[in-house]
Design an enzyme around this catalytic site. Structure first.
Site, PDB file in Angstrom:
ATOM      1  N   LYS A  14       0.829  -1.214   0.000  1.00  0.00           N
ATOM      2  CA  LYS A  14       0.000   0.000   0.000  1.00  0.00           C
ATOM      3  C   LYS A  14       0.858   1.258   0.000  1.00  0.00           C
ATOM      4  CE  LYS A  14      -2.235  -1.101   3.839  1.00  0.00           C
ATOM      5  NZ  LYS A  14      -1.811  -2.448   4.258  1.00  0.00           N
ATOM      6  N   ARG A  89      -9.782   0.390   8.604  1.00  0.00           N
ATOM      7  CA  ARG A  89      -9.376  -0.984   8.889  1.00  0.00           C
ATOM      8  C   ARG A  89     -10.478  -1.758   9.604  1.00  0.00           C
ATOM      9  NH1 ARG A  89      -3.530  -0.062   8.661  1.00  0.00           N
ATOM     10  NH2 ARG A  89      -2.378  -1.999   8.940  1.00  0.00           N
ATOM     11  N   ARG A 128      11.384  -6.908   5.494  1.00  0.00           N
ATOM     12  CA  ARG A 128      11.311  -5.492   5.866  1.00  0.00           C
ATOM     13  C   ARG A 128      11.753  -5.292   7.321  1.00  0.00           C
ATOM     14  NH1 ARG A 128       5.623  -2.470   5.192  1.00  0.00           N
ATOM     15  NH2 ARG A 128       5.210  -3.319   7.258  1.00  0.00           N
ATOM     16  N   ARG A 134      11.454  -2.227  12.026  1.00  0.00           N
ATOM     17  CA  ARG A 134      10.113  -1.895  12.533  1.00  0.00           C
ATOM     18  C   ARG A 134       9.712  -2.911  13.595  1.00  0.00           C
ATOM     19  NH1 ARG A 134       5.243  -0.380   8.381  1.00  0.00           N
ATOM     20  NH2 ARG A 134       4.005  -1.607   9.826  1.00  0.00           N
ATOM     21  N   ARG A 145      -0.880  -9.785  13.212  1.00  0.00           N
ATOM     22  CA  ARG A 145      -1.446  -8.743  12.334  1.00  0.00           C
ATOM     23  C   ARG A 145      -2.255  -9.358  11.194  1.00  0.00           C
ATOM     24  NH1 ARG A 145       3.926  -6.122  10.952  1.00  0.00           N
ATOM     25  NH2 ARG A 145       2.805  -4.865   9.437  1.00  0.00           N
TER      26      ARG A 145
HETATM   27  P1  ATP Z   1       1.619  -1.974   4.586  1.00  0.00           P
HETATM   28  O1  ATP Z   1       2.878  -2.737   4.751  1.00  0.00           O
HETATM   29  O2  ATP Z   1       0.761  -2.553   3.472  1.00  0.00           O
HETATM   30  O3  ATP Z   1       1.852  -0.528   4.396  1.00  0.00           O
HETATM   31  P2  ATP Z   1       1.082  -2.427   7.458  1.00  0.00           P
HETATM   32  O4  ATP Z   1      -0.097  -3.126   8.061  1.00  0.00           O
HETATM   33  O5  ATP Z   1       2.386  -3.102   7.557  1.00  0.00           O
HETATM   34  O6  ATP Z   1       0.723  -2.120   5.942  1.00  0.00           O
HETATM   35  P3  ATP Z   1       0.633   0.198   8.670  1.00  0.00           P
HETATM   36  O7  ATP Z   1      -0.539   0.505   7.830  1.00  0.00           O
HETATM   37  O8  ATP Z   1       1.771   1.092   8.634  1.00  0.00           O
HETATM   38  O9  ATP Z   1       1.346  -1.164   8.278  1.00  0.00           O
HETATM   39  O10 ATP Z   1       0.085   0.015  10.184  1.00  0.00           O
HETATM   40  C1  ATP Z   1       0.907  -0.357  11.247  1.00  0.00           C
HETATM   41  C2  ATP Z   1       0.088  -0.521  12.540  1.00  0.00           C
HETATM   42  O11 ATP Z   1      -0.508   0.736  12.916  1.00  0.00           O
HETATM   43  C3  ATP Z   1      -1.092  -1.489  12.464  1.00  0.00           C
HETATM   44  O12 ATP Z   1      -0.707  -2.829  12.676  1.00  0.00           O
HETATM   45  C4  ATP Z   1      -2.006  -0.952  13.587  1.00  0.00           C
HETATM   46  O13 ATP Z   1      -1.574  -1.358  14.856  1.00  0.00           O
HETATM   47  C5  ATP Z   1      -1.807   0.550  13.507  1.00  0.00           C
HETATM   48  N1  ATP Z   1      -2.827   1.162  12.630  1.00  0.00           N
HETATM   49  C6  ATP Z   1      -2.605   1.700  11.401  1.00  0.00           C
HETATM   50  N2  ATP Z   1      -3.749   2.120  10.834  1.00  0.00           N
HETATM   51  C7  ATP Z   1      -4.736   1.834  11.722  1.00  0.00           C
HETATM   52  C8  ATP Z   1      -6.153   1.978  11.711  1.00  0.00           C
HETATM   53  N3  ATP Z   1      -6.806   2.518  10.672  1.00  0.00           N
HETATM   54  N4  ATP Z   1      -6.852   1.568  12.805  1.00  0.00           N
HETATM   55  C9  ATP Z   1      -6.232   1.031  13.857  1.00  0.00           C
HETATM   56  N5  ATP Z   1      -4.904   0.840  13.928  1.00  0.00           N
HETATM   57  C10 ATP Z   1      -4.149   1.223  12.880  1.00  0.00           C
HETATM   58 MG    MG Z   2       2.414   1.056   5.231  1.00  0.00          MG
END
Ligand code: ATP
Ligand code: MG
Length: 194
Positions: A14, A89, A128, A134, A145
């Site tokens: 994303k 989400r 990553r 991270r 997750r």
């Molecule tokens: P990607 O790798 O596709 O960018 P990702 O799930 O690795 O997605 P982020 O979108 O950066 O990573 O989100 C990291 C964390 O931040 C999530 O696991 C969650 O704990 C929190 N978070 C992010 N967005 C939300 C949301 N809309 N509602 C609740 N918690 C969120």
């Molecule tokens: Mg992201």
């Protein structure tokens, strides 16, 4: 305004595709994950709360997330449109977003979903984690997750299939090829919205 949601599991790409989309369509990028990580890095009170949820692979509570999002929307009210990355989400977040945009005389114009098989997601996120450090990119937290994604986030596909249009995109391949597939879907929607 033209509002686009980029949807997908953790590690589906994303953030990477959002950067390209911002360039092409001149949208403001809202990544809720990045917003939260910047609070954590700065050690704000919100960051401290968020860290407890994120490092365990949980979502932060809807109410908190929605406050942050509403503030972010207000501080960019002059944007030509927004690309939402990592938001919504949950179903309550999606319902709230509909209300927030309606209050601004707008709506979600397109939802693009990056489809990537689970084993590939795991491989990407572990890689990553090794590179970026991270805190949530370790195998145990990633598994959590993915489970949270299936339970709380995936139902949004159905929600947006009924609400607007949900466009699944194959998220495997080169960044360029995936971007091309997205633009083939979004270009006509963007034109129609103008
Ligand atoms: P990607 O790798 O596709 O960018 P990702 O799930 O690795 O997605 P982020 O979108 O950066 O990573 O989100 C990291 C964390 O931040 C999530 O696991 C969650 O704990 C929190 N978070 C992010 N967005 C939300 C949301 N809309 N509602 C609740 N918690 C969120
Ligand atoms: Mg992201």
């Amino acid at each position: 305004m033209f509002n686009l949601i980029i949807f997908g599991a953790p590690g589906s790409g994303k953030g990477t595709q959002s950067e390209r989309l911002v360039e092409r369509y001149g949208l403001h990028h809202i990544s809720t994950g990045e917003l939260l990580r910047s609070h954590i890095a700065q050690g704000t009170p919100l960051g401290k709360v968020a860290d407890g949820f994120i490092s365990h692979g949980n979502l932060i509570p809807d109410e908190l997330m929605l406050d942050i999002l509403a503030e972010e929307l207000d501080s960019h009210s002059d944007a030509a449109g927004v690309i939402f990355d990592g938001f919504p989400r949950t179903i309550p977040q999606a319902e709230a977003l509909r209300g927030l945009l309606a209050g601004r005389g707008s709506k979600v114009h397109a939802v693009v979903g990056l489809e990537v098989p689970e084993d590939e997601l795991m491989t990407r996120l572990v890689k990553r984690g090794a590179e970026s450090g991270r805190s949530d990119d370790n195998p145990e937290t990633i598994a959590k997750r993915l489970e949270v994604y299936h339970r709380q986030t995936q139902p949004l596909k159905q929600f947006y299939t009924e609400e607007t249009t949900f466009h699944p995109i194959n998220g495997i391949g080169s960044v360029d090829d995936i971007f091309k597939s997205i633009t083939l879907v979004v270009d006509p929607l963007k034109d129609a919205a103008e």
